[in-house]
Design an enzyme around this catalytic site. Structure first.
Site, PDB file in Angstrom:
ATOM      1  N   GLY A 263       0.804  26.917  50.273  1.00  0.00           N
ATOM      2  CA  GLY A 263      -0.125  27.782  50.991  1.00  0.00           C
ATOM      3  C   GLY A 263      -0.400  27.467  52.438  1.00  0.00           C
ATOM      4  N   GLU A 305       3.480  22.268  46.383  1.00  0.00           N
ATOM      5  CA  GLU A 305       4.722  23.050  46.447  1.00  0.00           C
ATOM      6  C   GLU A 305       4.719  24.013  47.624  1.00  0.00           C
ATOM      7  OE1 GLU A 305       4.864  24.357  42.369  1.00  0.00           O
ATOM      8  OE2 GLU A 305       3.323  25.871  42.696  1.00  0.00           O
ATOM      9  N   ARG A 345       8.568  41.946  56.226  1.00  0.00           N
ATOM     10  CA  ARG A 345       7.171  41.500  56.343  1.00  0.00           C
ATOM     11  C   ARG A 345       6.327  42.372  57.281  1.00  0.00           C
ATOM     12  NH1 ARG A 345       5.484  37.126  57.813  1.00  0.00           N
ATOM     13  NH2 ARG A 345       3.934  36.811  56.180  1.00  0.00           N
ATOM     14  N   CYS A 376      16.038  54.246  58.285  1.00  0.00           N
ATOM     15  CA  CYS A 376      15.485  55.596  58.283  1.00  0.00           C
ATOM     16  C   CYS A 376      14.070  55.560  57.722  1.00  0.00           C
ATOM     17  CB  CYS A 376      16.363  56.520  57.459  1.00  0.00           C
ATOM     18  SG  CYS A 376      17.979  56.651  58.187  1.00  0.00           S
ATOM     19  N   TYR A 405      10.551  34.003  53.462  1.00  0.00           N
ATOM     20  CA  TYR A 405      10.228  35.355  53.001  1.00  0.00           C
ATOM     21  C   TYR A 405      10.886  36.439  53.862  1.00  0.00           C
ATOM     22  CZ  TYR A 405       6.848  32.534  50.454  1.00  0.00           C
ATOM     23  OH  TYR A 405       6.268  31.573  49.659  1.00  0.00           O
TER      24      TYR A 405
HETATM   25  N1  LLP Z   1       3.468  27.964  44.535  1.00  0.00           N
HETATM   26  C1  LLP Z   1       3.196  29.145  43.975  1.00  0.00           C
HETATM   27  C2  LLP Z   1       2.816  29.196  42.567  1.00  0.00           C
HETATM   28  C3  LLP Z   1       3.288  30.322  44.744  1.00  0.00           C
HETATM   29  O1  LLP Z   1       3.004  31.481  44.172  1.00  0.00           O
HETATM   30  C4  LLP Z   1       3.693  30.243  46.086  1.00  0.00           C
HETATM   31  C5  LLP Z   1       3.829  31.451  46.896  1.00  0.00           C
HETATM   32  C6  LLP Z   1       3.987  28.986  46.624  1.00  0.00           C
HETATM   33  C7  LLP Z   1       3.862  27.860  45.821  1.00  0.00           C
HETATM   34  C8  LLP Z   1       4.439  28.801  48.041  1.00  0.00           C
HETATM   35  O2  LLP Z   1       3.467  29.209  48.935  1.00  0.00           O
HETATM   36  P1  LLP Z   1       3.681  28.983  50.499  1.00  0.00           P
HETATM   37  O3  LLP Z   1       3.642  27.491  50.771  1.00  0.00           O
HETATM   38  O4  LLP Z   1       4.990  29.570  50.861  1.00  0.00           O
HETATM   39  O5  LLP Z   1       2.557  29.700  51.133  1.00  0.00           O
HETATM   40  N2  LLP Z   1       5.874  37.172  50.448  1.00  0.00           N
HETATM   41  C9  LLP Z   1       4.640  36.693  51.036  1.00  0.00           C
HETATM   42  C10 LLP Z   1       4.268  35.326  50.514  1.00  0.00           C
HETATM   43  C11 LLP Z   1       4.147  35.277  49.024  1.00  0.00           C
HETATM   44  C12 LLP Z   1       3.799  33.907  48.505  1.00  0.00           C
HETATM   45  C13 LLP Z   1       3.950  33.868  47.026  1.00  0.00           C
HETATM   46  N3  LLP Z   1       3.677  32.617  46.434  1.00  0.00           N
HETATM   47  C14 LLP Z   1       4.811  36.666  52.555  1.00  0.00           C
HETATM   48  O6  LLP Z   1       5.870  36.999  53.035  1.00  0.00           O
HETATM   49  O7  LLP Z   1       3.863  36.335  53.268  1.00  0.00           O
END
Ligand code: LLP
Length: 455
Positions: A263, A305, A345, A376, A405
């Site tokens: 996150g 993670e 995005r 398009c 992403y």
């Molecule tokens: N762990 C779990 C259970 C998750 O659902 C996620 C992200 C992460 C770790 C990794 O989170 P990060 O460190 O990348 O913030 N498509 C969206 C982001 C979706 C995130 C989904 N889960 C975007 O492009 O902003």
């Protein structure tokens, strides 16, 4: 020869998520942008556009920053898992493996990618809110950690694992009741989320799992969101996890791992100011240690993670500028040779990015331009009303922070092939994902004989 001065946008080499550009970005003597020692305009020439570029040093530095901070601030054991949903490929997974970190996978596709590069199975954690029988069987047979997300997972595993067979190594994900927004967060009893067990059901589920000899529950997991700039929600999360740990130990589960999810946000535009990886880990570690101490619990292994904060700052996308349309008194559009299919995005989340012309990144802005994609769809706009120096059709434009992403969420809308990815470092570039060709998109099409017969 390269000018030694770091590129203006590099403010914190130790924590790549705090920079708009990859940490190896520099300007050569002709004022052109290089990353990983490679001239970006030459990469565009050599590999074509659109092109995803990934800087190996930035990726590795992010992994190191997480590992080092955990070693410095957390007194128990720890493991970083790369959330491969952010960008999954054989080469990226290999990089994660060579940094000694593990991986979070959410599908059979991500799982086979990790297995193929020999990621140790004990470092693979399989997530998902609707895992299929086939996926769970595959994960169980390969002895990876399975993150239980709901009752359906428990029911399926109960059918898959025959009495007397080895138990599955499980982690349980629950919804911690912490909802994050970018600049504020709220705590709620029940969070409206499709992921994880509701906090209110946690105890019953733990009791239920205790009855199953096939269930070896060794971890608890919670994830609160993505692109988060505040530390407070993660500090609170550690408290909630420690409560859950106490409960699970009391019920008799041998819990050794707590996973705080990912996150941590990154800097997409100059006004973004995310905490450093170091500060984030420090806050999480201190909070978890305090929470455990107050409950007289031994320190668990701390897992996190991150996805975006590891891979997004390492990436950028190169496009070639094509057509131009001026609507007097309204807006000037330029179109590039990619767009929403390689970066969904902006159209999905109205995400903001930083762009520059790779051969004159430091030139003063001359005009306000809207950078559109070639699809398009009127909403296929990568950057709206953006200040750019003078340019010509054919110039190469880079959009930064696209390592997460983008490739993983790309599509073939309009039957547009997906870009290639090159890995750069020490002045060398290596293709790690081939460019699709239009004819590749026909691979799975079937033409019934009767159409052929009809000529
Ligand atoms: N762990 C779990 C259970 C998750 O659902 C996620 C992200 C992460 C770790 C990794 O989170 P990060 O460190 O990348 O913030 N498509 C969206 C982001 C979706 C995130 C989904 N889960 C975007 O492009 O902003």
């Amino acid at each position: 020869m390269t000018i030694a001065r770091p590129f203006d946008f590099i403010q914190d080499k130790a924590s790549p998520n705090r920079n708009i550009f990859p940490i190896t970005a520099e300007i050569d003597q002709n004022g052109r942008l290089k990353v990983g020692g490679c001239l970006l305009s030459s990469l565009a020439q050599q590999y074509g556009t659109p092109l995803y570029v990934l800087d190996e040093s930035t990726f590795r530095q992010s992994c190191k920053a997480y590992k080092d901070a955990l070693n410095n601030y957390y007194n128990g054991e720890s493991l970083v898992l790369y959330a491969s949903k952010a960008n999954s490929s054989l080469a990226i997974t290999s990089l994660a493996k060579s940094e000694g970190i593990g991986i979070d996978v959410v599908s059979e596709g991500e799982l086979i990618t990790a297995l193929k590069v020999g990621m140790p199975t004990e470092k693979i954690f399989f997530h998902g809110n609707n895992k299929s029988y086939r996926e769970l069987l595959f994960a169980y047979n390969n002895e990876v950690n399975i993150v239980l997300d709901n009752q359906h997972d428990i029911d399926l595993l109960g059918k898959i694992i025959q009495p007397g067979n080895k138990p599955a190594k499980l982690m349980l994900r629950f919804t911690p009741g912490i909802e994050c927004h970018t600049h504020e967060y709220i705590r709620t009893g029940h969070l409206d989320s499709k992921f994880g067990f509701d906090l209110d059901r946690l105890e019953d589920t733990l009791i239920q799992l205790k009855q199953y000899s096939w269930a070896n529950l060794t971890g608890l997991h919670a994830h609160i969101g993505s692109q988060i700039f505040e530390l407070a929600p993660h500090i609170d999360l550690a408290e909630v996890l420690a409560d859950a740990l106490k409960k699970a130990l009391g019920i008799g589960h041998p819990i050794s791992d707590l996973n705080v999810g990912g996150g941590l946000g990154i800097k997409y535009i100059s006004s973004d100011d995310p905490p450093s990886i170091n500060n984030w880990v420090e806050a999480v570690s201190n909070s978890l240690e305090d929470s455990c101490k107050r409950r007289s619990l031994n320190l668990p292994r701390l897992l996190c993670e991150p996805g975006r904060s590891i891979v997004a700052p390492a990436g950028l996308t190169l496009y070639r500028i094509g057509s131009r349309k001026e609507i007097p008194g309204i807006r000037t559009y330029i179109s590039v040779d990619g767009g929403m299919s390689d970066n969904p995005r902006p159209i999905t989340y109205e995400s903001a990015y930083t762009a520059c012309l790779v051969d004159k990144p430091l030139s003063e802005p001359q005009e306000t331009i809207t950078i559109a994609g070639k699809h398009c769809e009127s909403g296929d706009v990568l950057l709206k009303d953006y200040q750019l120096p003078s340019f010509s059709s054919g110039d190469i434009l880079s959009i930064c922070g696209t390592g997460a992403y983008n490739a993983s969420m790309s599509s073939n809308y309009n039957r547009i092939p997906k870009p290639a990815t090159v890995l750069v470092g020490s002045g060398k570039s290596e293709l790690i994902q081939k460019r699709e060709l239009p004819e590749d998109l026909l691979r799975y099409d079937m033409l019934p004989d009767r159409f052929i017969a009809e000529g």
